[in-house]
Design a protein around this motif. Structure first.
Motif, PDB file in Angstrom:
ATOM      1  N   THR A   1      -6.264  49.222  26.096  1.00  0.00           N
ATOM      2  CA  THR A   1      -5.406  48.479  25.178  1.00  0.00           C
ATOM      3  C   THR A   1      -4.346  47.700  25.947  1.00  0.00           C
ATOM      4  N   ASN A   2      -3.765  48.323  26.943  1.00  0.00           N
ATOM      5  CA  ASN A   2      -2.778  47.624  27.764  1.00  0.00           C
ATOM      6  C   ASN A   2      -3.418  46.460  28.526  1.00  0.00           C
ATOM      7  N   TYR A   3      -4.671  46.639  28.935  1.00  0.00           N
ATOM      8  CA  TYR A   3      -5.386  45.549  29.599  1.00  0.00           C
ATOM      9  C   TYR A   3      -5.551  44.364  28.646  1.00  0.00           C
ATOM     10  N   VAL A   4      -5.867  44.660  27.395  1.00  0.00           N
ATOM     11  CA  VAL A   4      -5.991  43.598  26.390  1.00  0.00           C
ATOM     12  C   VAL A   4      -4.656  42.882  26.208  1.00  0.00           C
ATOM     13  N   LEU A   5      -3.580  43.637  26.098  1.00  0.00           N
ATOM     14  CA  LEU A   5      -2.262  43.025  25.936  1.00  0.00           C
ATOM     15  C   LEU A   5      -1.913  42.130  27.117  1.00  0.00           C
ATOM     16  N   ASP A   6      -2.307  42.538  28.302  1.00  0.00           N
ATOM     17  CA  ASP A   6      -1.986  41.762  29.506  1.00  0.00           C
ATOM     18  C   ASP A   6      -2.851  40.517  29.652  1.00  0.00           C
ATOM     19  N   ASN A   7      -4.098  40.560  29.186  1.00  0.00           N
ATOM     20  CA  ASN A   7      -5.057  39.505  29.521  1.00  0.00           C
ATOM     21  C   ASN A   7      -5.559  38.673  28.345  1.00  0.00           C
TER      22      ASN A   7
ATOM     23  N   THR B   1      -3.470  38.121  25.309  1.00  0.00           N
ATOM     24  CA  THR B   1      -2.375  37.733  24.421  1.00  0.00           C
ATOM     25  C   THR B   1      -2.207  36.213  24.372  1.00  0.00           C
ATOM     26  N   ASP B   2      -1.990  35.707  23.172  1.00  0.00           N
ATOM     27  CA  ASP B   2      -1.666  34.295  22.956  1.00  0.00           C
ATOM     28  C   ASP B   2      -0.178  34.216  22.619  1.00  0.00           C
ATOM     29  N   ALA B   3       0.588  33.551  23.458  1.00  0.00           N
ATOM     30  CA  ALA B   3       2.037  33.472  23.267  1.00  0.00           C
ATOM     31  C   ALA B   3       2.409  32.725  21.996  1.00  0.00           C
ATOM     32  N   ASP B   4       1.497  31.919  21.460  1.00  0.00           N
ATOM     33  CA  ASP B   4       1.791  31.094  20.289  1.00  0.00           C
ATOM     34  C   ASP B   4       1.203  31.644  18.995  1.00  0.00           C
ATOM     35  N   SER B   5       0.589  32.811  19.052  1.00  0.00           N
ATOM     36  CA  SER B   5      -0.071  33.366  17.865  1.00  0.00           C
ATOM     37  C   SER B   5      -0.030  34.887  17.935  1.00  0.00           C
ATOM     38  N   PRO B   6       0.011  35.557  16.774  1.00  0.00           N
ATOM     39  CA  PRO B   6      -0.076  37.015  16.797  1.00  0.00           C
ATOM     40  C   PRO B   6      -1.472  37.517  17.177  1.00  0.00           C
ATOM     41  N   MET B   7      -2.468  36.628  17.123  1.00  0.00           N
ATOM     42  CA  MET B   7      -3.842  37.026  17.429  1.00  0.00           C
ATOM     43  C   MET B   7      -4.116  36.983  18.928  1.00  0.00           C
ATOM     44  N   PHE B   8      -5.092  37.772  19.332  1.00  0.00           N
ATOM     45  CA  PHE B   8      -5.555  37.747  20.718  1.00  0.00           C
ATOM     46  C   PHE B   8      -6.596  36.651  20.897  1.00  0.00           C
TER      47      PHE B   8
ATOM     48  N   ILE C   1     -20.368  41.378  11.676  1.00  0.00           N
ATOM     49  CA  ILE C   1     -19.616  42.266  12.557  1.00  0.00           C
ATOM     50  C   ILE C   1     -18.139  42.010  12.281  1.00  0.00           C
ATOM     51  N   PRO C   2     -17.323  43.051  12.132  1.00  0.00           N
ATOM     52  CA  PRO C   2     -15.890  42.817  11.935  1.00  0.00           C
ATOM     53  C   PRO C   2     -15.307  41.995  13.084  1.00  0.00           C
ATOM     54  N   ALA C   3     -14.295  41.203  12.795  1.00  0.00           N
ATOM     55  CA  ALA C   3     -13.672  40.378  13.824  1.00  0.00           C
ATOM     56  C   ALA C   3     -13.031  41.264  14.887  1.00  0.00           C
ATOM     57  N   SER C   4     -13.077  40.774  16.117  1.00  0.00           N
ATOM     58  CA  SER C   4     -12.481  41.535  17.212  1.00  0.00           C
ATOM     59  C   SER C   4     -10.982  41.697  17.009  1.00  0.00           C
ATOM     60  N   ASN C   5     -10.321  40.695  16.403  1.00  0.00           N
ATOM     61  CA  ASN C   5      -8.883  40.819  16.169  1.00  0.00           C
ATOM     62  C   ASN C   5      -8.567  41.851  15.097  1.00  0.00           C
TER      63      ASN C   5
END
Length: 667
Positions: free
Chosen positions: A500-506, A508-515, A537-541
């Motif tokens: 999860t921390n890897y996802v947050l680091d790699n 993240t979109d600074a302009d949107s709440p979505m990854f 398939i459910p969305a990854s976000n």
């Protein structure tokens, strides 16, 4: 002579390795060639189980006349959409913007810099040649016009599905759920289940949400529609009546005639759905479908490493469904004196129940009670005769030419299957499923990890070559949480936290709440997209948002919890406009309205309490347990005597000793 695909790992690409088209894989060689020669790029996207992909290959890509035109004017790139969904995502948006619809095979013509200018799905041979020559002529004679169109189209791709942060602090209420459900109900098919349209897709995540909503809200009409849909799907031809597992969709509105390809992602989700529905209703038929589907996965879709293959083709011997259908004469010869009974049971007729002459798709159209009355037998005898017939038919069917197997293993889809097995192990109290699931997860953690702590997406023949996308992380993290809730081994949570921390680091979109769907470490494409809408398939976000919500509660992490809240808030306004396309988000909304029950079990009889608790349907919960733990909900609660702690919305009840007492706190 083979083309450049001969060294590919994807079974789909290898299917095209002997086409006269000079195919390339997506990569530096092909992209640099297009720039150096100022040639248009032809991106052709499909997957191994796609029937119409095979048709277009036979009609066009195996044809030397067509190949000559393609090779002369284009750098031709073949893409397996399951290995490279990032590429598929971009050009699918392009096709949808151009034509209003999409699908596979997907064929998109691009400038040498990858920006699309024309495309579509399936084309007949002569139409395809005309399109190729016309677009090539445009590039040769009016390149400025092509560039202008590419600029407009690429801008549309980059801006589509953009979610901006919401500045409103949402307080979710029951009225928000009602606004989603009321228009949704109007699409239910009261007669045959599902939605009143054709073709019909299972859409398991839709029914997970509706099951939970119907139960928590005590909405009988929704709850009944869910149960009716699950029953009708399991009786139809979309379900493999003798081998287990579901096909991708039904072409009609009665679940009768399937598009025969069988996908791991559908079946993993459906196993979880039927297991959950059994936990809620205690209908044995739901349990049977889940168990039979798991058996199919173990028998036909499991690799030597304990991972799970991607798909079975719709075609065998070049004919769709050939492997699965029966003529009455063969059926009767195999079953002898039981043929009339079993023929009625599976709707076998002399003229056939499908459009092909004398061809039958096995399905159930009669109730067991009617057959018992007609043949003067009891339930036990009927079940014995059906069980024997299934074994006879399956043994004969297994000697036929089997559909092609796509034997690549994808992290995202394996995550779904691991979760399904963990769910089934918990609900059915069958540890063998857990053992298989944990072995699969450990293999991924050992062999599909990158040097920087991330994941690979694919695995085949001992090789992993593609860096993972957001769905790989989302579904695998979800699986790790499910494994923890089965065995209370905190190593799963620690791995989930690291990823999860890897996802947050790699991502993240600074302009949107979505990854973003692609990592910051991945190769640059013409657009970096988000995946927000739930589909087959459910969305990854949406999945990642649910993971963050759970992990935020488990680790008492404000960072995780706030991120999950921001994601739901950003998409909330869209949910009521099209509920079925945001069903996974709706599950998170449901949990916000009804609250998440945080159930912590301590003491020496933790496993006994957990097993007893699993007999009860509590869809809005997380469960933790153990004797020694540093998790916030368990810390300081170490004792030998069993205690159950129930918390919700940061309010905890006094600990109790029995499950019945705990259930009173959940009312």
């Amino acid at each position: 002579m083979p083309n450049n695909l001969i060294h590919a790992s994807s079974p789909y690409l290898l299917q095209h390795a002997h086409n006269p088209v000079n195919w390339y894989e997506w990569g530096t060689e092909a992209l640099e060639k297009a720039k150096a020669e100022n040639k248009l790029i032809l991106v052709s996207i499909g997957y191994s189980a796609c029937h119409w992909c095979h048709v277009m290959e036979r009609e066009s890509f195996e044809n030397h006349e067509v190949a000559e035109v393609m090779n002369q004017h284009f750098v031709c790139i073949k893409v397996d959409r399951e290995e490279r969904p990032d590429i598929d995502q971009i050009y699918m948006y392009a096709i949808q913007l151009m034509t209003g619809s999409g699908g596979w095979p997907l064929n998109c013509i691009c400038l040498p810099d990858q920006r699309p200018i024309y495309g579509g799905t399936y084309f007949r041979k002569n139409d395809w040649i005309n399109i190729l020559e016309n677009v090539a002529g445009l590039w040769a004679n009016e390149p400025d016009k092509a560039v202008q169109y590419a600029e407009r189209l690429t801008s549309g791709i980059r801006d589509s599905e953009k979610i901006i942060p919401s500045n409103i602090e949402e307080i979710y209420t029951d009225e928000h759920l009602t606004a989603i459900i009321e228009p949704w109900k109007r699409h239910f098919d009261i007669a045959f289940g599902g939605y009143n349209r054709a073709p019909k897709f299972p859409l398991p995540n839709n029914w997970v949400f509706l099951l939970r909503y119907g139960f928590l809200k005590d909405d009988e009409s929704v709850f009944t529609s869910v149960c009716h849909t699950l029953e009708e799907m399991s009786r139809g031809g979309i379900y493999d009546q003798i081998g287990g597992g579901f096909a991708r969709y039904s072409v009609d509105d009665k679940w009768h005639v399937p598009h025969f390809e069988k996908m791991l992602y559908d079946n993993a989700q459906l196993i979880s759905l039927y297991a959950e529905a059994y936990q809620c209703t205690k209908f044995n038929s739901f349990k049977q479908i889940a168990v039979e589907s798991i058996d199919w996965v173990f028998n036909e879709m499991t690799s030597p490493e304990g991972l799970y293959y991607s798909a079975l083709d719709a075609d065998s011997e070049g004919i769709e469904g050939e492997f699965y259908v029966w003529e009455k004469s063969e059926f009767d010869n195999l079953l002898g004196e039981d043929a009339p009974l079993i023929g009625d049971y599976y709707n076998i007729t002399t003229e056939g129940n499908w459009e092909e002459e004398q061809t039958n798709i096995l399905r159930k159209t009669l109730n067991d009670d009617d057959l018992i009355s007609k043949y003067g037998i009891n339930t036990e005898i009927l079940n014995q005769k059906v069980s024997l017939a299934r074994k006879i038919l399956l043994n004969v069917r297994n000697k036929r030419v089997k559909p092609g197997l796509d034997d690549k293993c994808l992290t995202a889809w394996n995550g779904m299957m691991i979760k399904a097995l963990a769910d089934a192990a918990q609900i059915f109290n069958y540890s063998h499923y857990y053992e298989k699931a944990s072995a699969s997860a450990n293999y991924i953690l050992t062999h599909l990890k990158t040097e920087d702590g991330g994941l690979f997406r694919n695995y085949k023949n001992g090789k992993a070559s593609i860096t993972a996308f957001l769905d790989d992380y989302a579904f695998f993290i979800e699986a790790l949480i499910a494994l923890y809730e089965y065995d209370f081994d905190e190593k799963w949570l620690n791995d989930a936290k690291l990823l999860t921390n890897y996802v947050l680091d790699n991502f993240t979109d600074a302009d949107s709440p979505m990854f973003f769907y692609t990592s910051a470490q991945a190769e640059g494409l013409i657009a970096r997209k988000h995946e927000v809408m739930d589909n087959v398939i459910p969305a990854s976000n949406s999945t990642m948002s649910q993971n963050l919500k759970k992990l935020g509660l488990i680790f008492d992490s404000e960072t995780y919890s706030v991120k999950a809240a921001d994601m739901l808030s950003g998409v909330h306004a869209k949910i009521k406009t099209y509920g079925s396309a945001y069903s996974n988000w709706a599950i998170q909304l449901l949990n916000e309205v009804y609250g998440t029950n945080e159930i912590a079990i301590t003491g020496l009889e933790t496993d006994i309490i957990k097993l007893e608790l699993s007999n009860h349907y509590i869809p809005n919960k997380i469960i933790l347990g153990g004797v020694e733990s540093n998790l916030p909900l368990l810390k300081g609660k170490e004792r030998n005597e069993t205690r159950i702690y129930v918390c919700r919305n940061k309010v905890c009840q006094l600990p109790v000793k029995t499950v019945n007492e705990a259930l009173e706190h959940l009312a």
